[in-house]
Design a protein around this motif. Structure first.
Motif, PDB file in Angstrom:
ATOM      1  N   ALA A 186      18.950   9.518 -19.093  1.00 45.29           N
ATOM      2  CA  ALA A 186      18.673  10.758 -19.831  1.00 45.29           C
ATOM      3  C   ALA A 186      19.132  10.683 -21.278  1.00 45.29           C
ATOM      4  N   LYS A 187      20.324  10.112 -21.530  1.00 51.49           N
ATOM      5  CA  LYS A 187      20.845  10.031 -22.889  1.00 51.49           C
ATOM      6  C   LYS A 187      20.451   8.735 -23.582  1.00 51.49           C
ATOM      7  N   LEU A 188      20.417   7.659 -22.830  1.00 47.62           N
ATOM      8  CA  LEU A 188      20.085   6.364 -23.426  1.00 47.62           C
ATOM      9  C   LEU A 188      18.638   6.295 -23.873  1.00 47.62           C
ATOM     10  N   ALA A 189      17.728   6.791 -23.037  1.00 50.49           N
ATOM     11  CA  ALA A 189      16.291   6.745 -23.354  1.00 50.49           C
ATOM     12  C   ALA A 189      15.644   8.024 -22.850  1.00 50.49           C
ATOM     13  N   PRO A 190      15.847   9.126 -23.567  1.00 46.62           N
ATOM     14  CA  PRO A 190      15.316  10.423 -23.109  1.00 46.62           C
ATOM     15  C   PRO A 190      13.810  10.372 -22.877  1.00 46.62           C
ATOM     16  N   GLY A 191      13.387  10.839 -21.699  1.00 50.25           N
ATOM     17  CA  GLY A 191      11.967  10.931 -21.393  1.00 50.25           C
ATOM     18  C   GLY A 191      11.319   9.659 -20.906  1.00 50.25           C
ATOM     19  N   LEU A 192      12.059   8.533 -20.911  1.00 48.34           N
ATOM     20  CA  LEU A 192      11.431   7.260 -20.547  1.00 48.34           C
ATOM     21  C   LEU A 192      10.907   7.261 -19.117  1.00 48.34           C
ATOM     22  N   LEU A 193      11.630   7.905 -18.206  1.00 47.44           N
ATOM     23  CA  LEU A 193      11.197   7.938 -16.803  1.00 47.44           C
ATOM     24  C   LEU A 193      10.765   9.338 -16.369  1.00 47.44           C
ATOM     25  N   ASP A 194      10.498  10.214 -17.325  1.00 44.91           N
ATOM     26  CA  ASP A 194      10.091  11.577 -16.970  1.00 44.91           C
ATOM     27  C   ASP A 194       8.605  11.626 -16.645  1.00 44.91           C
ATOM     28  N   THR A 195       8.198  10.798 -15.701  1.00 48.02           N
ATOM     29  CA  THR A 195       6.801  10.741 -15.267  1.00 48.02           C
ATOM     30  C   THR A 195       6.789  10.692 -13.748  1.00 48.02           C
ATOM     31  N   ASN A 196       5.587  10.680 -13.191  1.00 47.83           N
ATOM     32  CA  ASN A 196       5.493  10.648 -11.731  1.00 47.83           C
ATOM     33  C   ASN A 196       5.109   9.278 -11.190  1.00 47.83           C
ATOM     34  N   SER A 197       4.934   8.280 -12.068  1.00 52.19           N
ATOM     35  CA  SER A 197       4.520   6.960 -11.593  1.00 52.19           C
ATOM     36  C   SER A 197       4.953   5.888 -12.585  1.00 52.19           C
ATOM     37  N   ALA A 198       4.808   4.640 -12.150  1.00 52.66           N
ATOM     38  CA  ALA A 198       5.252   3.526 -12.990  1.00 52.66           C
ATOM     39  C   ALA A 198       4.479   2.267 -12.629  1.00 52.66           C
ATOM     40  N   ARG A 199       4.413   1.367 -13.592  1.00 55.24           N
ATOM     41  CA  ARG A 199       3.887   0.013 -13.363  1.00 55.24           C
ATOM     42  C   ARG A 199       5.012  -0.972 -13.591  1.00 55.24           C
ATOM     43  N   VAL A 200       4.917  -2.110 -12.955  1.00 50.12           N
ATOM     44  CA  VAL A 200       5.921  -3.157 -13.122  1.00 50.12           C
ATOM     45  C   VAL A 200       5.237  -4.456 -13.540  1.00 50.12           C
ATOM     46  N   PHE A 201       5.842  -5.143 -14.480  1.00 44.13           N
ATOM     47  CA  PHE A 201       5.399  -6.475 -14.903  1.00 44.13           C
ATOM     48  C   PHE A 201       6.557  -7.440 -14.692  1.00 44.13           C
ATOM     49  N   VAL A 202       6.250  -8.649 -14.259  1.00 44.25           N
ATOM     50  CA  VAL A 202       7.262  -9.678 -14.086  1.00 44.25           C
ATOM     51  C   VAL A 202       6.820 -10.908 -14.869  1.00 44.25           C
ATOM     52  N   ILE A 203       7.680 -11.363 -15.770  1.00 42.21           N
ATOM     53  CA  ILE A 203       7.406 -12.559 -16.581  1.00 42.21           C
ATOM     54  C   ILE A 203       8.285 -13.694 -16.081  1.00 42.21           C
ATOM     55  N   ASP A 204       7.677 -14.827 -15.824  1.00 35.56           N
ATOM     56  CA  ASP A 204       8.418 -16.026 -15.454  1.00 35.56           C
ATOM     57  C   ASP A 204       8.516 -16.917 -16.689  1.00 35.56           C
ATOM     58  N   CYS A 205       9.747 -17.117 -17.171  1.00 35.68           N
ATOM     59  CA  CYS A 205       9.967 -17.916 -18.387  1.00 35.68           C
ATOM     60  C   CYS A 205      10.040 -19.408 -18.078  1.00 35.68           C
ATOM     61  N   GLU A 206      10.059 -19.755 -16.820  1.00 36.02           N
ATOM     62  CA  GLU A 206      10.117 -21.136 -16.328  1.00 36.02           C
ATOM     63  C   GLU A 206      11.447 -21.812 -16.615  1.00 36.02           C
ATOM     64  N   SER A 207      12.135 -21.406 -17.675  1.00 39.82           N
ATOM     65  CA  SER A 207      13.411 -22.013 -18.040  1.00 39.82           C
ATOM     66  C   SER A 207      14.464 -20.932 -18.196  1.00 39.82           C
ATOM     67  N   VAL A 208      15.636 -21.157 -17.598  1.00 31.94           N
ATOM     68  CA  VAL A 208      16.749 -20.205 -17.739  1.00 31.94           C
ATOM     69  C   VAL A 208      17.124 -20.065 -19.197  1.00 31.94           C
ATOM     70  N   ARG A 209      17.066 -21.176 -19.938  1.00 33.34           N
ATOM     71  CA  ARG A 209      17.478 -21.192 -21.337  1.00 33.34           C
ATOM     72  C   ARG A 209      16.608 -20.289 -22.198  1.00 33.34           C
ATOM     73  N   GLN A 210      15.346 -20.103 -21.810  1.00 35.56           N
ATOM     74  CA  GLN A 210      14.426 -19.309 -22.631  1.00 35.56           C
ATOM     75  C   GLN A 210      14.452 -17.823 -22.304  1.00 35.56           C
ATOM     76  N   ARG A 211      15.085 -17.443 -21.189  1.00 34.19           N
ATOM     77  CA  ARG A 211      14.927 -16.066 -20.728  1.00 34.19           C
ATOM     78  C   ARG A 211      15.479 -15.038 -21.708  1.00 34.19           C
ATOM     79  N   GLU A 212      16.668 -15.268 -22.262  1.00 36.11           N
ATOM     80  CA  GLU A 212      17.272 -14.259 -23.131  1.00 36.11           C
ATOM     81  C   GLU A 212      16.398 -13.994 -24.349  1.00 36.11           C
ATOM     82  N   GLN A 213      15.888 -15.068 -24.960  1.00 38.39           N
ATOM     83  CA  GLN A 213      15.025 -14.885 -26.130  1.00 38.39           C
ATOM     84  C   GLN A 213      13.747 -14.159 -25.739  1.00 38.39           C
ATOM     85  N   THR A 214      13.191 -14.485 -24.576  1.00 42.06           N
ATOM     86  CA  THR A 214      11.982 -13.805 -24.116  1.00 42.06           C
ATOM     87  C   THR A 214      12.263 -12.331 -23.858  1.00 42.06           C
ATOM     88  N   ALA A 215      13.412 -12.025 -23.248  1.00 36.53           N
ATOM     89  CA  ALA A 215      13.762 -10.626 -22.989  1.00 36.53           C
ATOM     90  C   ALA A 215      13.890  -9.844 -24.285  1.00 36.53           C
TER      91      ALA A 215
END
Length: 640
Positions: A302-331
């Motif tokens: 509510a305070k960190l991201a007001p309204g971000l989840l104030d909906t009735n539905s959601a989609r999810v995406f999953v990205i595979d970076c293939e390398s642990v080393r690359q994940r932080e930069q990709t995130a």
């Protein structure tokens, strides 16, 4: 830079040190001015020693020798000059009529260099003017340097590139090497890149010797080490190496750069702490969504991201970076791309995965994404994947907010499909979720009958058990523990409790499908009126007689049936043998490689992930609806 050595090098002044060691000891002493004292001024004790700070004092005694009362007065003068830190004393006399031994001994004790000159007094007439001009040039150059340093002050102190940019500039300004490091975080900046190795010895000495740790102390010739936060005792240090000795301006520049780097480092630490707190809050919200608690997740954000989840539905995406080393930069790139429109989570279970949860506004049941140009987050992420090598992404359709766990499963399934696609992106399978096709009242009644032993637990125990089982029936215990942030042994204990409560062997895939579907139905139809009914309770097989399931199953299985290989027979045997490839191969009389090849083909044709519970569920239900195989038989667990 004007110092004693540079004046001695001026042939016109004909200066010499009275001691051979004074050249190495005092040669770098900076000259700030020239103070000329005549013999009469010295004898009358009218010397203004306070004016001699940093100045070279010229004793114009003429032909008289430095003896008797004059020598005594010069000795008194030396004590005053030492007090006010004069740069040195020059006697206008031939070396044969130089300083008495007692005067030289006193100067040695006081740390004041003594020099002789036999040049005429007229040669010194313009020296003070020249010194002031030189000082003005030095001051202007130093001002330019400090101005250049201030220009490197980033617009935002938390700018992650700021430390490296300041280090690069300082290395160029000093024509040397610069290293910023900290024991726990390692090298924060190095310029040139070889500086890290070249200055490692100096930094190690700083760590091991408290005397060096105290401040800007040379750790070797032409090297300076400066703490970035001496007041707090932080271990971050600036190490600088120069091909020439450090003069006062260079020392000042290094000190100022250290203060600026300290501010930037402090801001980055504080920003990192705030970012970690925000990341922890986002992860907590994701955990709550995964266990079907959207209201709690909304409160967390509510305070960190007001309204971000104030909906009735959601989609999810999953990205595979293939390398642990690359994940932080990709995130980080994902966070920039979605710009506050979605949650970005570093997956706790798969260390190469980044999860993105986008809130949507579709009404009711899940639906495939409409025209791609209208899917802002999806389009941004697709563009990102296209720009990154060895990355792929799967995305779900829109699901009710309470069913984010299902959306996640769907995204993982799509990710498996993306492995075979040239664009490395696969968005939501075309078929609907099977739980949406069941009769709502009958399905909810059946689900409650399955989960009733859990509902009857005391509230606190029920909350822990439900939170765990929702995730653990869909994932391996290690992955479930990572998602829930509890020990895997705790997951095992709670799942054994659930198995005993439900009288089901939860090591069997079909039993996990049963429990997972029961929870999905409860989340899918939370508002169904569950008034008691007189008719006999429906079984799970009875639920599958819903007419909507026939066309769904036919559409899902059509690609399998159209293939010239007996993919259907392989999948049926594989499901009947509890998804064990070895047993399916033995039953069919074919090789394990053939079974795996057929399962791989099924994944490509249907868009299902046979390694995920959702894939097992849909194949089991579709095949049973169309063919009666596999037979749906739930394994009872053995009573303790």
């Amino acid at each position: 830079m004007l110092n004693l050595d540079s004046l001695v090098a001026d042939a016109q002044l004909r200066l010499t040190y009275t001691s051979r060691t004074d050249a190495s000891r005092y040669g770098r002493v900076r000259i700030r001015g020239l103070l000329i004292l005549t013999g009469g001024e010295i004898e009358a004790d009218q010397a203004a020693a306070a004016e001699a700070a940093g100045a070279l004092v010229f004793l114009a005694l003429g032909p008289r020798a430095l003896t008797g009362a004059t020598a005594d007065r010069v000795d008194r003068l030396l004590r005053q000059l030492a007090k006010h830190r004069a740069a040195g004393v020059v006697l206008s006399a031939p070396s044969s009529r130089g300083y008495p031994a007692a005067t030289r001994a006193m100067a040695e004790r006081l740390g004041i260099p003594l020099l002789n000159t036999d040049a005429p007094d007229s040669a010194w007439g313009s020296v003070d003017t020249d010194i002031q001009h030189c000082r003005a040039r030095d001051a202007e150059a130093q001002l330019d340097q400090l101005t250049g340093l201030l220009k490197r002050l980033p617009a935002q102190l938390a700018d992650v590139t700021a430390v490296q940019r300041i280090a690069d500039w300082l290395a160029v300004s000093l024509n040397g090497q610069v290293l910023v490091s900290e024991p726990e975080r390692g090298v924060l900046a190095a310029s040139p890149p070889t500086a890290a190795a070249d200055l490692a010895r100096a930094v190690l000495r700083q760590v091991s010797e408290p005397a060096v740790r105290a401040g800007a102390i040379g750790a070797g010739e032409h090297t300076r080490l400066v703490s970035l936060a001496p007041a707090t005792g932080a271990d971050t240090v600036l190490a600088v190496a120069s091909p020439k000795p450090f003069e006062e301006p260079e020392t000042t520049l290094v000190a100022c750069a250290a203060r600026l780097l300290g501010l930037v480092d402090q801001a980055q630490r504080e920003n990192g702490t705030a970012a970690e707190s925000a990341r922890a809050a986002r992860f907590a919200a994701f955990q709550l969504l995964m266990v079907g608690e959207p209201a709690k997740a909304q409160r967390v954000l509510a305070k960190l991201a007001p309204g971000l989840l104030d909906t009735n539905s959601a989609r999810v995406f999953v990205i595979d970076c293939e390398s642990v080393r690359q994940r932080e930069q990709t995130a980080l790139r994902c966070e920039t791309a979605v710009s506050g429109r979605a949650l970005v989570i570093r997956c706790p279970a798969m260390d190469t995965h980044v999860i993105i949860v986008e809130s949507t506004h579709e009404e009711g049941t899940a639906s495939a994404c409409p025209a791609r140009e209208s899917c802002g987050v999806a389009a941004e992420l697709e563009n990102l994947i296209s720009a990154l090598d060895h990355h792929r992404m799967g995305g779900s359709s829109s699901h009710p907010l309470a069913l984010v766990a299902n959306a996640y499963e769907e995204a993982v399934t799509s990710l498996a499909v993306a492995r075979h696609m040239r664009q490395r992106v696969a968005l939501s399978p075309a078929h609907a979720n099977v739980t949406q096709l069941l009769n709502p009242q009958a399905a909810r009644r059946w689900a409650d009958s399955v989960l009733e032993p859990i509902w009857n637990l005391p509230r606190a125990q029920r909350s822990l058990i439900e939170e765990t089982v929702r995730v653990a029936v869909k994932f391996q215990h290690t992955a479930a523990a990572a998602i829930l942030k509890i020990h895997r042994n705790t997951v095992g204990v709670r799942m054994r409790q659930v198995a005993e409560l439900l009288h089901l062997d939860l090591s069997q895939p079909l039993n996990r499908v049963l429990v997972a579907m029961a929870f999905d139905i409860v989340d899918q139809y939370p508002g169904i009126d569950m008034a008691p009914v007189q008719e006999e309770q429906l079984s799970f097989v009875d639920l599958l007689h819903a007419p909507e399931l026939q066309p769904w199953a036919a559409a899902l299985l059509k690609p399998i049936l159209d293939d010239r290989r007996d993919l259907q027979g392989t999948v049926q045997a594989w499901l009947e043998q509890c998804t064990r490839v070895e047993d399916a191969a033995r039953t069919l009389g074919i090789s394990e490689a053939t079974v795996r090849s057929h399962l791989h083909a099924v994944e490509q044709l249907t868009g299902l992930d046979t390694s995920a519970l959702a894939g097992v569920r849909d194949l089991t239900v579709a095949l049973h609806v169309r063919t009666g195989r596999p037979g749906i038989r739930f394994e009872q667990c053995t009573a303790a």
